[in-house]
Design a protein around this motif. Structure first.
Motif: not given
Length: 346
Positions: A20-23, A28-34, A56-59, A96-97
């Motif tokens: 989460r810290t890395y993303l 910066p706009d990819l993840v919101s919350g834990e 949202r969900e990722w793999v 994504v990255l």
């Protein structure tokens, strides 16, 4: 949906807080919350996780926890080929990255969007569809493989993705090298299979992007029985496409060896074409000459035996995550024997 993991809990090989810290810094706009996450079951090599933030969900994909062989588990290659195939007719998840900084999770990893669909691993899952739908789905699977092999590597930006010249003899050497790196016990017949392959290398087929482990449970299928994504590109390269179709046919014939769920048995479902039908349909839709298939089928059995022996080795070292690994080693010798039979029939 995600299992019982709480926000911030560390999964084997995946520290959610560090991710989460890395993303937050890299996208910066990819993840919101834990983030919450779980291991996606079914994998026997790279570790795959489903993660999400409630919206949202990722793999996430990363190498196994231990015994990483040279050239294996290359996250950058897997990420690159899916990114390059995005505009093509071959269905792949949107990438994504890629993170090659091992300080984040202890190994390189990449993130991709979660594609919709189901990975059919077991025959009983397919049986619910009925033989007619299974036949149509498996036919589509063969046609997607032909579409992959029709992609122009240069046009896709993959001209330097592999070394197609000398691909077949190099494959024989490579899988012998992988075997030697994972040897922990004698396996009757496996050295004989290697020696026979080494002496019978045919002229190569025209170059294509090769998946390396193409089978039904490496595909996602939606509720309309359409293939939404081809997954698990860790072995992809430029080379002889007949190695892909031979491996697909080899997986189809494994039910005589494995009557458990250690090796995916989805292709045993009524309606699924047999090995000869797979080869015939691929030949029709691809226009490729399927000569010397005995060699390709022998190589496919050798490759699968080496992969399973490597998994067995990691299991004995306590470096696997998930269930079912205790039985893998028992299937190596029968697969070797089947490979020797395939070579003799050529």
């Amino acid at each position: 949906m995600y299992g019982d993991d709480e926000p911030g809990d560390e999964l084997p090989g995946l520290d959610l807080a560090r991710l989460r810290t890395y993303l937050g810094q890299a996208a910066p706009d990819l993840v919101s919350g834990e983030l919450r996450g779980s291991v996606i079951a079914g994998g026997r090599s790279n570790l795959t996780y489903e993660v999400g933030d409630g919206r949202r969900e990722w793999v996430v994909r990363r190498p196994p926890l231990g015994h990483v062989l040279a050239t294996a588990h290359d996250m950058g290659r897997e990420y690159r080929v899916m990114t390059a195939l995005g505009p093509s007719p071959v269905p792949v998840p949107r990438t994504v990255l890629l993170c090659e900084d091992t300080e984040v999770l202890g190994a390189p990893f990449y993130v991709m969007e979660k594609a919709p669909g189901t990975a059919y691993r077991n025959a009983h899952e397919l049986e619910r569809l009925g033989a007619e739908r299974v036949r149509a789905l498996s036919t589509s699977m063969i046609e997607v493989l032909a579409e992959l092999h029709a992609v122009d590597p240069t046009a896709a930006g993959l001209a330097d993705f592999g070394r197609p010249d000398g691909f077949l003899p190099r494959q024989v050497r490579r899988w012998k090298k992988q075997l030697d790196a994972s040897r922990a016990r004698p396996v009757p017949g496996i050295d004989e299979l290697h020696e026979r392959l080494e002496s019978r290398v045919p002229e190569q087929s025209p170059t294509a992007v090769v998946h390396g482990d193409y089978r039904l449970d490496n595909l996602l299928v939606d509720e309309r029985d359409e293939i939404t994504a081809v997954l698990d590109w860790e072995m992809a390269t430029l080379g002889d496409p007949l190695t892909d179709v031979a491996l697909l046919a080899t997986y189809r014939g494994l039910s005589e060896i494995d009557d458990s769920a250690v090796i995916a048995d989805a292709s045993d479902a009524p309606g699924f074409p047999g090995p000869a039908e797979i080869l015939d349909h691929y030949a029709r839709v691809s226009g490729r000459d399927l000569g010397s298939m005995g060699f390709y089928l022998g190589l496919a059995h050798f490759k699968l035996a080496v992969i399973l022996e490597g998994i067995h080795f990691r299991y004995t070292q306590g470096k696997t995550v998930g269930e079912g690994f205790d039985s893998v080693g028992g299937f190596v010798e029968p697969i070797v024997s089947a490979g020797l039979d395939a070579l003799e029939e050529s």
